[in-house]
Design a protein around this motif. Structure first.
Motif: not given
Length: 788
Positions: A502-526
């Motif tokens: 948001r500070r660099t490109t003006g992102t208005e909604d965090p949900t896509r970044h959070i979805q990306h984070a959940y896929q990283r969590w899924l990676h931790t589940q083997h």
């Protein structure tokens, strides 16, 4: 050698030493190594720059880069704290040698630095921090140390605040130049403070020039530093030759803090003041052409016709420092012996060479003779902390550096020194409350997880009539995290990265970044990253960021089936990101609720927080009961962080819920929890019959809320109420812990809960980074939180 009793830095030091020796056996040199390390810690002026950098590298992790002069585009500068100390001690020693005592320039610099620390503390805590006004406040306290009664220093406070003004060694009535005293006395009498645009006088004397070195701390931008350096000196000196040399000095010190050569640093400083380039460039050329080992004497310097102006003093300092670059003692003696303002010249020379070499370049006997060496070490360490990657946010810090003492506003500057502040100001207390919300969630889930599948009768038979009241010691640590906390941490990391975007490109909604984070969590589940990443694999061929590198998170802690199913389906490209309008499941399960807590940071508007919380939950849970419950929890945490009582926050949450279709189930559980809490404690069986088992998000929210209300925010009393019932004790405990933590703050969570909490350091660091990111001066994170 026994490693017990060592702190983390000492253990890291020994580990690095043993690695170089290719041995893990005891080494007779180790005690000498530790003794030297501890000596450097007790007396920082004896610590060489390489040891300062080593201390930085021995950290278990790479700290973020602060948005100050102590970092560059590559991150925090390991040697900068040592160079800062060298600059302060070098300047103090220079004036001390010239005048034979702790002089007025040194004490003015120290009080101005204290003012800048206060300004930066205020910038972090309230979203606004004026370095000019706060420096003026520091100089008022300095004026008081010159023998002026506090009531006559132009302030409406009963007494001066902070620790520095109470140091007797800084109080003196001696003065060899009255310009600064006279100017501050005029301000105290009601005259506007000076600025470059509106001069307070026509003085060009040199006494304010050393203040310019402090501007290098405030920003990493040379233009900002140049402007601030001049503005600091212009508070009391109106002529360009009295304040513009401070601008040159500030930029030169900024470059020296980055490890550049003296010639390069001075050249960068000189480039900003075109009208004085000829005398300063000539001084630099004369210094460079001096024969090796020959320092300029009185005849050489007097031939430059030095006067008492700031330009004259800086020219002498430039010539001497470049001629005696590797001879600190010779440089100070030379700068002290001419017919101009020798005290300022010697101080400026000491500041430059101290920043170049660090404190070890200063003769040890001079440091021993200087009465304020320990005091300067203390203030320099505090400045390095405040302007470094992890500033101190404790109440004790704000008592040492109160950010709220009023001061007469200075004349306006053409530079906005708040550039880079976000539009989301946060009170300091709210930061502790957010950390409390995250820790409370983790503690509550850790307590309830072992009995999450047990009925009340089974819990009572195993753990006694009162049920479970402490962690079950089933390993070390005994407070083991569950999947809700794991997902909360990845939600928080995704929210941080969304705000970086948001500070660099003006992102208005965090949900896509959070979805990306959940896929990283899924990676931790083997799951391998190519199998877990989904569409994010194109932009991130490997999982990025700091959190996914914490190997202790690669533990499967019975995650909910809905979470696993929806995230795997997204990874396979079988379904898009879920939203309330386009659900990807019909689940109303309770595993949706805790992930919404980070939404409380996204905005100061609780309604927007509610919206972000609902969208976060809807990524996986499509039933309105699930995402409305999650939005409600985020809304409650947001109101509690701002100091609102829980009961009032609940009333506001019910109003927020009412317009939404499908809110009835959530509203009913909340109103039932409030009604039950008003009537006092009820047996677990009655709680289950009235609210449920915590299987759905609304039930978990209701039970956790009931426990927090009925125990009136008592953490120790409420958690057992939240977990001792038939049903999902893990999530109900997490909800309760998060609400109480947000209401009272992390400092109020008893240590017995956090000392045995798994990954406590990771949780604390992530939450701390989050409040820095959403604070007024977010750091430069580099690879720690990429905006992908």
């Amino acid at each position: 050698m026994d490693d017990l009793g060592l702190d983390d830095a000492e253990r890291a030091l020994l580990a690095a030493w043993r690695e170089t020796r290719a041995t893990s056996r005891r080494d007779p040199v180790e005690q000498q190594l530790l003794d030297t390390w501890r000596q450097w810690r007790r007396h920082p002026a004896t610590r060489p720059l390489w040891a300062t950098a080593l201390q930085h590298r021995l950290r278990a992790e790479v700290p973020p880069a602060p948005a100050t002069g102590l970092a560059d585009r590559h991150g925090a500068l390991p040697e900068a704290p040592g160079r800062l100390l060298g600059m302060l001690l070098g300047g103090a020693v220079g004036e001390f040698i010239a005048v034979g005592q702790v002089g007025q320039r040194t004490t003015a610099v120290l009080f101005a630095l204290e003012g800048l620390i206060r300004a930066h503390t205020r910038a972090r805590s309230a979203g606004e921090g004026d370095p000019i006004g706060s420096t003026l406040g520091g100089l008022r306290r300095w004026l008081h140390t010159r023998g002026i009664p506090w009531r006559d220093c132009g302030t409406d406070t009963a007494r001066p605040s902070g620790w520095l003004v109470g140091e007797p060694a800084l109080h003196s009535t001696n003065s060899d130049d009255a310009t600064m005293l006279t100017a501050l006395a005029r301000v105290a009498a009601g005259h506007p403070a000076g600025s470059r645009q509106q001069p307070i006088n026509g003085s060009d004397t040199a006494t304010a020039v050393p203040l310019g070195a402090l501007a290098a701390l405030w920003s990493g931008d040379p233009g900002t530093v140049f402007a601030l350096g001049g503005d600091l000196a212009a508070l009391t000196h109106g002529h360009p030759n009295g304040h513009s040399p401070a601008s040159v000095l500030g930029v030169a010190v900024l470059w020296l803090l980055r490890g550049n050569s003296l010639q390069t640093s001075l050249g960068q400083g000189l480039s900003g003041w075109q009208s004085a380039r000829t005398p300063l460039t000539r001084a630099l050329r004369l210094g460079r052409s001096s024969p090796a080992g020959l320092r300029p004497g009185r005849a050489h310097l007097d031939a430059m016709r030095p006067g008492r102006s700031g330009l004259d003093a800086l020219a002498v300092a430039v010539r001497v420092a470049t001629a005696c670059e590797d001879d600190f003692a010779g440089a100070i003696r030379s700068a002290s012996e001419h017919s101009g303002d020798a005290a300022t010249s010697a101080m400026l020379c000491g500041q430059l060479l101290g920043a170049l070499h660090g404190p070890t370049a200063i003769p040890a006997e001079w440091l021993a003779d200087l009465p304020i060496t320990a005091l300067v070490e203390r203030l320099a360490a505090d400045a390095a902390t405040e302007f470094g990657p992890y500033p101190d946010e404790s109440d004790q810090w704000e008592r040492r550096y109160p950010p709220t003492e009023s001061a007469e506003p200075p004349a306006p500057s053409t530079t906005d020194y708040r550039t880079g502040l976000t539009a989301v100001p946060r009170l300091a207390a709210s930061r502790d409350r957010f950390l409390g919300a995250v820790l409370g969630c983790a503690v509550g889930e850790a307590l309830g997880m072992p009995i999450a599948a047990d009925g009340w009768d089974e819990i009572r038979s195993r753990h006694g009539a009162d049920g479970l009241t402490d962690y079950i010691p089933a390993g070390h640590p005994s407070g083991r995290l569950g999947s809700d906390t794991q997902l909360l941490l990845f939600s928080l990391e995704g929210t941080i990265r969304a705000n970086v975007s948001r500070r660099t490109t003006g992102t208005e909604d965090p949900t896509r970044h959070i979805q990306h984070a959940y896929q990283r969590w899924l990676h931790t589940q083997h799951l391998s990253w190519p199998r877990a990443a989904g569409e994010f694999l194109r932009g991130t061929p490997v999982p990025d960021g700091w959190l996914v590198g914490q190997r202790a998170l690669f533990q499967t802690r019975n995650p909910g089936r809905t979470m696993m199913r929806t995230l795997i389906a997204f990874a396979k490209g079988q379904q898009p990101m879920g939203t309330p309008e386009n659900p990807v499941s019909d689940s109303q399960g309770s595993s949706a609720i805790m992930r919404a807590v980070p939404a409380a940071l996204w905005s100061n508007d609780p309604a927007e927080v509610f919206h972000v919380g609902t969208n976060t939950a809807a990524l996986t849970h499509g039933h309105p009961t699930a995402w409305l419950s999650a939005g409600t929890l985020a809304f409650l945490v947001s109101r509690l962080m701002n100091g609102e009582p829980l009961a009032a926050a609940v009333d506001a949450a019910l109003e927020q819920l009412a317009p939404h279709t499908g809110h009835e189930e959530v509203s009913r559980r909340i109103t039932t929890a409030v009604r039950l809490a008003r009537s006092g404690r009820i047996p677990p069986g009655d709680l289950e019959r009235s609210i449920g088992t915590g299987a759905t998000a609304a039930e978990a929210l209701g039970i956790g809320l009931y426990a927090a209300l009925v125990c009136d925010g008592d953490f120790d009393a409420a958690l057992p109420v939240a977990v001792n019932h038939s049903g999902n004790s893990a999530t109900t405990g997490a909800v309760c812990g998060s609400l109480i933590g947000a209401a009272s703050g992390a400092e109020r969570i008893p240590e017995r809960w956090t000392s045995e909490l798994e990954l406590y350091d990771v949780i604390e660091r992530l939450a701390h980074d989050a409040v820095l990111e959403f604070g007024p001066r977010p750091p430069t994170w580099t690879d720690r939180y990429p905006p992908t």
